[in-house]
Scaffold this motif. Structure first.
Motif, PDB file in Angstrom:
ATOM      1  N   THR A 116      -5.646   2.028  12.512  1.00 59.61           N
ATOM      2  CA  THR A 116      -6.669   1.494  11.613  1.00 59.61           C
ATOM      3  C   THR A 116      -8.061   1.659  12.204  1.00 59.61           C
ATOM      4  OG1 THR A 116      -5.124  -0.119  10.676  1.00 59.61           O
ATOM      5  CG2 THR A 116      -7.478  -0.565  10.415  1.00 59.61           C
ATOM      6  N   LYS A 117      -8.190   1.458  13.504  1.00 64.94           N
ATOM      7  CA  LYS A 117      -9.490   1.658  14.154  1.00 64.94           C
ATOM      8  C   LYS A 117      -9.942   3.112  14.031  1.00 64.94           C
ATOM      9  CE  LYS A 117      -8.950  -2.056  17.570  1.00 64.94           C
ATOM     10  NZ  LYS A 117      -8.793  -2.382  19.021  1.00 64.94           N
ATOM     11  N   ILE A 118      -9.001   4.030  14.159  1.00 65.73           N
ATOM     12  CA  ILE A 118      -9.320   5.450  14.001  1.00 65.73           C
ATOM     13  C   ILE A 118      -9.796   5.722  12.573  1.00 65.73           C
ATOM     14  CG2 ILE A 118      -8.335   7.782  13.956  1.00 65.73           C
ATOM     15  CD1 ILE A 118      -6.478   6.892  16.238  1.00 65.73           C
ATOM     16  N   LYS A 119      -9.105   5.127  11.594  1.00 64.01           N
ATOM     17  CA  LYS A 119      -9.516   5.280  10.192  1.00 64.01           C
ATOM     18  C   LYS A 119     -10.939   4.774   9.978  1.00 64.01           C
ATOM     19  CE  LYS A 119      -4.986   4.731   7.924  1.00 64.01           C
ATOM     20  NZ  LYS A 119      -4.213   3.845   7.006  1.00 64.01           N
ATOM     21  N   LEU A 120     -11.235   3.598  10.486  1.00 62.53           N
ATOM     22  CA  LEU A 120     -12.555   3.002  10.279  1.00 62.53           C
ATOM     23  C   LEU A 120     -13.652   3.852  10.904  1.00 62.53           C
ATOM     24  CD1 LEU A 120     -11.631  -0.758  10.816  1.00 62.53           C
ATOM     25  CD2 LEU A 120     -12.407   0.291   8.687  1.00 62.53           C
ATOM     26  N   ARG A 121     -13.377   4.433  12.052  1.00 61.91           N
ATOM     27  CA  ARG A 121     -14.348   5.348  12.670  1.00 61.91           C
ATOM     28  C   ARG A 121     -14.561   6.572  11.778  1.00 61.91           C
ATOM     29  NH1 ARG A 121     -16.992   2.065  15.790  1.00 61.91           N
ATOM     30  NH2 ARG A 121     -16.026   1.534  17.808  1.00 61.91           N
ATOM     31  N   TYR A 129      -5.110  -1.452   4.780  1.00 62.59           N
ATOM     32  CA  TYR A 129      -5.960  -0.248   4.802  1.00 62.59           C
ATOM     33  C   TYR A 129      -5.224   0.967   4.251  1.00 62.59           C
ATOM     34  CZ  TYR A 129      -9.048  -3.106   7.653  1.00 62.59           C
ATOM     35  OH  TYR A 129      -9.873  -4.124   8.087  1.00 62.59           O
ATOM     36  N   GLY A 130      -4.563   0.769   3.120  1.00 57.00           N
ATOM     37  CA  GLY A 130      -3.863   1.865   2.465  1.00 57.00           C
ATOM     38  C   GLY A 130      -4.822   2.832   1.797  1.00 57.00           C
ATOM     39  N   GLN A 131      -4.335   4.029   1.524  1.00 55.39           N
ATOM     40  CA  GLN A 131      -5.171   5.074   0.937  1.00 55.39           C
ATOM     41  C   GLN A 131      -5.727   4.670  -0.421  1.00 55.39           C
ATOM     42  OE1 GLN A 131      -5.998   7.765   2.672  1.00 55.39           O
ATOM     43  NE2 GLN A 131      -7.375   8.423   1.014  1.00 55.39           N
ATOM     44  N   SER A 132      -4.989   3.844  -1.159  1.00 54.49           N
ATOM     45  CA  SER A 132      -5.427   3.446  -2.498  1.00 54.49           C
ATOM     46  C   SER A 132      -6.701   2.609  -2.474  1.00 54.49           C
ATOM     47  CB  SER A 132      -4.313   2.647  -3.193  1.00 54.49           C
ATOM     48  OG  SER A 132      -3.178   3.450  -3.405  1.00 54.49           O
ATOM     49  N   ASP A 133      -7.021   2.020  -1.320  1.00 55.02           N
ATOM     50  CA  ASP A 133      -8.154   1.096  -1.257  1.00 55.02           C
ATOM     51  C   ASP A 133      -9.284   1.561  -0.339  1.00 55.02           C
ATOM     52  OD1 ASP A 133      -6.782  -0.727  -2.956  1.00 55.02           O
ATOM     53  OD2 ASP A 133      -5.581  -1.379  -1.242  1.00 55.02           O
ATOM     54  N   VAL A 134      -9.247   2.827   0.042  1.00 51.29           N
ATOM     55  CA  VAL A 134     -10.262   3.361   0.954  1.00 51.29           C
ATOM     56  C   VAL A 134     -11.671   3.226   0.378  1.00 51.29           C
ATOM     57  CG1 VAL A 134     -11.135   5.478   2.023  1.00 51.29           C
ATOM     58  CG2 VAL A 134      -8.694   4.988   2.063  1.00 51.29           C
ATOM     59  N   PHE A 187      -2.846  -2.281 -10.327  1.00 50.73           N
ATOM     60  CA  PHE A 187      -2.055  -1.650  -9.273  1.00 50.73           C
ATOM     61  C   PHE A 187      -1.865  -0.189  -9.633  1.00 50.73           C
ATOM     62  CE2 PHE A 187       1.066  -2.701 -12.442  1.00 50.73           C
ATOM     63  CZ  PHE A 187       2.005  -1.686 -12.381  1.00 50.73           C
ATOM     64  N   GLY A 188      -1.468   0.608  -8.643  1.00 49.33           N
ATOM     65  CA  GLY A 188      -1.238   2.028  -8.874  1.00 49.33           C
ATOM     66  C   GLY A 188      -1.778   2.870  -7.735  1.00 49.33           C
ATOM     67  N   HIS A 189      -1.655   4.187  -7.872  1.00 48.07           N
ATOM     68  CA  HIS A 189      -2.177   5.101  -6.865  1.00 48.07           C
ATOM     69  C   HIS A 189      -3.633   5.445  -7.204  1.00 48.07           C
ATOM     70  CE1 HIS A 189      -2.427   8.831  -9.262  1.00 48.07           C
ATOM     71  NE2 HIS A 189      -1.400   8.330  -9.941  1.00 48.07           N
ATOM     72  N   SER A 190      -4.356   5.968  -6.243  1.00 47.84           N
ATOM     73  CA  SER A 190      -5.748   6.367  -6.489  1.00 47.84           C
ATOM     74  C   SER A 190      -5.968   7.822  -6.085  1.00 47.84           C
ATOM     75  CB  SER A 190      -6.712   5.461  -5.711  1.00 47.84           C
ATOM     76  OG  SER A 190      -6.484   5.569  -4.321  1.00 47.84           O
ATOM     77  N   THR A 191      -4.880   8.592  -6.058  1.00 50.05           N
ATOM     78  CA  THR A 191      -4.967  10.000  -5.681  1.00 50.05           C
ATOM     79  C   THR A 191      -5.691  10.788  -6.771  1.00 50.05           C
ATOM     80  OG1 THR A 191      -2.864   9.797  -4.516  1.00 50.05           O
ATOM     81  CG2 THR A 191      -3.654  12.034  -4.977  1.00 50.05           C
ATOM     82  N   SER A 216       0.833  -1.208   0.000  1.00 49.33           N
ATOM     83  CA  SER A 216       0.000   0.000   0.000  1.00 49.33           C
ATOM     84  C   SER A 216       0.865   1.255   0.000  1.00 49.33           C
ATOM     85  CB  SER A 216      -0.934   0.008   1.216  1.00 49.33           C
ATOM     86  OG  SER A 216      -0.194  -0.017   2.428  1.00 49.33           O
ATOM     87  N   ASN A 217       2.020   1.199   0.693  1.00 47.60           N
ATOM     88  CA  ASN A 217       2.952   2.338   0.683  1.00 47.60           C
ATOM     89  C   ASN A 217       3.495   2.569  -0.715  1.00 47.60           C
ATOM     90  OD1 ASN A 217       4.163   0.986   3.749  1.00 47.60           O
ATOM     91  ND2 ASN A 217       2.799   2.739   3.562  1.00 47.60           N
TER      92      ASN A 217
END
Length: 307
Positions: free
Chosen positions: A290-295, A252-257, A191-195, A72-73
């Motif tokens: 990750t819990k903070i992200k999910l919230r 839980y990388g940004q690319s897959d949010v 694969f790739g970024h999703s920005t 994910s990085n």
């Protein structure tokens, strides 16, 4: 009531299958030692003989400049790595008042760079596919064993979504109906970024030019909305009756949010989001974040740890 299982690269790693970021890097170095020896050089774009070797060289450069050592990085970093140290500098600054000869030379330079990167991005997919195919053959030849706790987890009414390219769940556990959200071995790997609307810092423009950098970003973009549409039936079938979500080795990388938000919108508010003991023992700080992200993404249920 059904369970939803979200599988990431840590799932394969838990089975001792070498699908990590550093495993891919080692594979490239072992198979293409010349590319590794050249990874610090400036590429002469007029003297390229082996296009695949250049693709490996640039892939190693990207891997070495990623912000972290998880897949994910690497994917997220593709929106900020500018490759300017790999190509000769060009003094042109896209000045409308410059003479026609200088502008023409610069245009030829950019056309050559664009062609190189278009070829490299296509070959990056080939390199990943070749590596994954080699790993898949070892899985199919029963080199790895199933894990009892995972066998129990996958028992019963389960929906399985994996971000892995390997068919580990099918081969080791005999499960069918597994959704490979980024495709699987034998298919074109995603694969790739999703920005959305990414941009490089202005000082990058001195050497490569903003137009070319924008084209790189577009080439390396991962169209998550397209994948959501492809698997819309799977996501639509995630209803409020899913009371348990199990996460195994997912980063839980940004690319897959976008996928996780879509799941949260569909499951019940009383659902429990479980993490593995494998994840818990590996990195407790990762679990806290990750819990903070999910919230933040809207999850209102409880969290749990399963063996």
């Amino acid at each position: 009531m059904s369970k939803l299982i979200i599988i990431g690269n840590g799932f394969d790693l838990a089975h001792k299958i070498p699908t990590g970021y550093n495993n891919f890097r080692k594979y490239l170095i072992d198979k293409y030692p010349d590319a590794y020896r050249n990874k610090g050089r400036v590429i002469d774009i007029d003297k390229i003989k082996d296009k695949k070797l250049i693709a490996v060289e640039l892939m190693l450069y990207a891997l070495d400049h990623a912000n972290g050592e998880d897949w994910s990085n690497f994917e997220s970093s593709l929106s900020i790595i500018n490759f300017q140290d790999k190509f000769p500098r060009h003094e042109h600054r896209e000045d409308p008042d410059e003479d026609n000869n200088t502008a023409a030379e610069y245009l030829i330079y950019i056309i050559k760079l664009t062609a190189i990167f278009e070829n490299c991005v296509a070959l990056w997919g080939t390199l990943l596919s070749e590596w994954i195919s080699e790993i898949e053959r070892t899985i199919e030849n029963h080199k790895y064993d199933s894990i009892d706790s995972i066998s129990r987890l996958l028992d019963g009414d389960v929906k399985i979504m994996t971000f892995n390219y390997t068919k580990t769940v099918q081969n080791l556990y005999g499960k069918s109906g597994v959704k490979h959200i980024h495709n699987r071995v034998g298919q074109k790997l995603i694969f790739g970024h999703s920005t959305i609307d990414p941009s490089y810092q202005e000082d990058c423009y001195n050497s490569l030019g903003s137009n070319f950098l924008d084209e790189i970003l577009e080439m390396l973009y991962k169209d998550t909305e397209k994948q959501l549409s492809k698997y819309k039936d799977f996501f639509q079938n995630i209803r409020a009756d899913v009371k348990e979500v199990y996460s195994y080795g997912f980063s839980y990388g940004q690319s897959d949010v976008v996928y996780i938000k879509n799941i949260i919108e569909r499951i019940g508010e009383n659902a429990i989001w479980y993490f593995t003991k494998f994840d818990y023992l590996k990195n407790k700080e990762f679990l806290r974040k990750t819990k903070i992200k999910l919230r933040r993404w809207g999850f209102k249920g409880k969290f749990g740890i399963f063996e």
